[in-house]
Design a protein around this motif. Structure first.
Motif, PDB file in Angstrom:
ATOM      1  N   LYS A  21     -33.229 -35.852 -56.198  1.00  0.00           N
ATOM      2  CA  LYS A  21     -31.587 -36.356 -56.990  1.00  0.00           C
ATOM      3  C   LYS A  21     -31.056 -35.535 -56.517  1.00  0.00           C
ATOM      4  O   LYS A  21     -29.609 -36.312 -56.189  1.00  0.00           O
ATOM      5  CB  LYS A  21     -32.176 -35.808 -58.535  1.00  0.00           C
ATOM      6  N   ASN A  22     -30.739 -34.668 -55.908  1.00  0.00           N
ATOM      7  CA  ASN A  22     -29.639 -33.929 -54.774  1.00  0.00           C
ATOM      8  C   ASN A  22     -29.367 -34.323 -53.521  1.00  0.00           C
ATOM      9  O   ASN A  22     -28.699 -34.165 -52.975  1.00  0.00           O
ATOM     10  CB  ASN A  22     -30.054 -32.205 -55.372  1.00  0.00           C
ATOM     11  N   GLY A  23     -30.401 -35.480 -53.144  1.00  0.00           N
ATOM     12  CA  GLY A  23     -29.979 -35.752 -51.905  1.00  0.00           C
ATOM     13  C   GLY A  23     -31.036 -34.663 -50.877  1.00  0.00           C
ATOM     14  O   GLY A  23     -30.542 -34.839 -49.094  1.00  0.00           O
ATOM     15  N   VAL A  24     -31.660 -33.912 -50.995  1.00  0.00           N
ATOM     16  CA  VAL A  24     -32.536 -32.701 -50.181  1.00  0.00           C
ATOM     17  C   VAL A  24     -33.188 -33.428 -49.659  1.00  0.00           C
ATOM     18  O   VAL A  24     -34.418 -34.213 -50.364  1.00  0.00           O
ATOM     19  CB  VAL A  24     -32.850 -31.873 -50.813  1.00  0.00           C
ATOM     20  N   LYS A  25     -33.937 -34.081 -48.409  1.00  0.00           N
ATOM     21  CA  LYS A  25     -34.956 -34.495 -47.843  1.00  0.00           C
ATOM     22  C   LYS A  25     -35.755 -33.772 -47.538  1.00  0.00           C
ATOM     23  O   LYS A  25     -35.829 -32.791 -47.307  1.00  0.00           O
ATOM     24  CB  LYS A  25     -34.183 -35.724 -46.412  1.00  0.00           C
ATOM     25  N   PRO A  26     -36.856 -34.455 -46.995  1.00  0.00           N
ATOM     26  CA  PRO A  26     -38.452 -34.231 -47.018  1.00  0.00           C
ATOM     27  C   PRO A  26     -38.112 -33.446 -45.400  1.00  0.00           C
ATOM     28  O   PRO A  26     -37.799 -34.257 -44.961  1.00  0.00           O
ATOM     29  CB  PRO A  26     -39.208 -34.749 -46.577  1.00  0.00           C
ATOM     30  N   PHE A  27     -38.924 -32.359 -45.044  1.00  0.00           N
ATOM     31  CA  PHE A  27     -39.035 -31.951 -43.812  1.00  0.00           C
ATOM     32  C   PHE A  27     -40.052 -32.426 -42.759  1.00  0.00           C
ATOM     33  O   PHE A  27     -40.058 -32.644 -42.143  1.00  0.00           O
ATOM     34  CB  PHE A  27     -38.941 -29.989 -43.586  1.00  0.00           C
ATOM     35  N   PHE A  28     -40.827 -33.016 -43.669  1.00  0.00           N
ATOM     36  CA  PHE A  28     -42.273 -33.474 -43.331  1.00  0.00           C
ATOM     37  C   PHE A  28     -42.392 -34.602 -43.912  1.00  0.00           C
ATOM     38  O   PHE A  28     -40.996 -35.212 -44.145  1.00  0.00           O
ATOM     39  CB  PHE A  28     -43.527 -33.225 -43.340  1.00  0.00           C
TER      40      PHE A  28
END
Length: 352
Positions: free
Chosen positions: A107-114
């Protein structure tokens, strides 16, 4: 914290409630700016000595009243609810917590690292996941350096009943730290001012022997990331009493982190707790794996001092016992500190 055995009095944590996601309008974030810098920008002044050496000095980063008691209360009330049954690693309850954390990242636009947010750990018998998000830095050079901000989101699940209650909800331990990391992720994702890359990591299986953080630290080391520092949050649900500082940090005397943090906060945010040293808390939380794998300063922030909360690994560690105003302050007072650290032109935090 992992296996804190009664040298002092021990604590407990719990909670109950409903899920409530908050979507923030970036225009409603009220910045506090100072001349020469916008909200959250790092201010570095330089002076030249008589022999021509440039010296840099840290200036406090503006305070931003970002997180509210409702913001933190909504998150911790769900994470420590009976529905999640104490969030034991490998359980159905902790998978619900992982899904909830993932949705906040999305929802806040933090992307997955993997490839996905949920990263299965390899050192535990049951399926268990770290939840790992990333915000790429915006500086062409500094984005190649990484700061990890973490907390464990698991707890111990179901235990021997007390007054008919068998759920060790783990509000302070460590839904409080998880809430702090999620609010910091929301802030930095919205303002997009981070020069270094920031990994937000919520660890599983801390209560099983720090397994989640050990697994992630090993994987990040194999990826050869340039880790600057790891900042961990643990048991920050209630305020310290009769102290002249707001939080303490484990491994206080091993690095200059407290000095750096206090400069950017513009106050005595971090202090020294002698009992933390006596009980070797530095090695008892998820910071330790990053210290051992990378050999960089990796420390835990905490506001539990063995006297201000009487419930540890028990059924009384409930969200209703948490101080939501204090928790919002943990987030808001940490923002200038973290902003300064991730945006500093050089790696200032060092071992003593």
């Amino acid at each position: 914290m992992k296996s804190i055995i009664c040298l002092f009095s021990v604590l407990i944590l719990t909670a109950c409630g409903t899920v409530k996601m908050k979507e923030t309008d970036p225009e409603n974030i009220a910045p506090v700016a100072r001349e020469g810098g916008g909200a959250g920008e790092l201010m570095i002044s330089e002076t030249e000595t008589d022999d021509g050496v440039l010296l840099q000095s840290r200036t406090a980063v503006p305070f931003i009243d970002f997180s509210s008691s409702k913001d933190v209360g909504d998150i911790i009330t769900y994470l420590a609810s009976d529905e999640l049954k104490g969030r034991e690693a490998g359980s159905e309850g902790i998978e619900k917590a992982a899904n909830y954390i993932e949705e906040i990242f999305k929802k806040n636009g933090v992307k997955p690292f993997f490839d996905s947010y949920k990263d299965t750990i390899s050192n535990f018998s049951e399926p268990a996941y770290n939840v790992v998000g990333v915000l790429e830095g915006n500086d062409p050079k500094l984005k190649n350096e990484v700061v990890v901000i973490g907390a464990h989101y698991d707890h111990i699940g179901l235990i021997s009943p007390k007054n008919g209650d068998e759920i060790a909800n783990g509000a302070n331990d460590n839904a409080s730290g998880t809430t702090t990391v999620l609010e910091l992720a929301r802030y930095f994702a919205l303002n997009k001012l981070n020069k270094r890359t920031v990994i937000f990591a919520l660890f599983t299986a801390e209560e099983k022997g720090l397994l989640g953080s050990k697994d992630l630290a090993k994987r990040l080391k194999e990826k050869n990331i340039d880790l600057y520092t790891m900042l961990n949050f643990e048991m920050v649900g209630v305020a310290l009493q009769d102290k002249d500082y707001f939080m303490y940090v484990t491994g206080y005397q091993s690095t200059n982190l407290a000095e750096v943090a206090n400069d950017y906060a513009g106050e005595k945010l971090i202090g020294f707790l002698p009992s933390a040293q006596k009980m070797n808390l530095f090695q008892r939380s998820d910071n330790y794996a990053f210290h051992t794998e990378f050999g960089v300063p990796s420390q835990t922030f905490c506001t539990f001092d063995f006297t201000n909360f009487d419930h540890y690994h028990g059924v009384d560690d409930e969200a209703e016992l948490m101080d939501f105003d204090h928790m919002a302050l943990v987030v808001n007072k940490s923002i200038p500190m973290v902003t300064g650290i991730i945006n500093a032109p050089t790696k200032e935090i060092k071992y003593n």
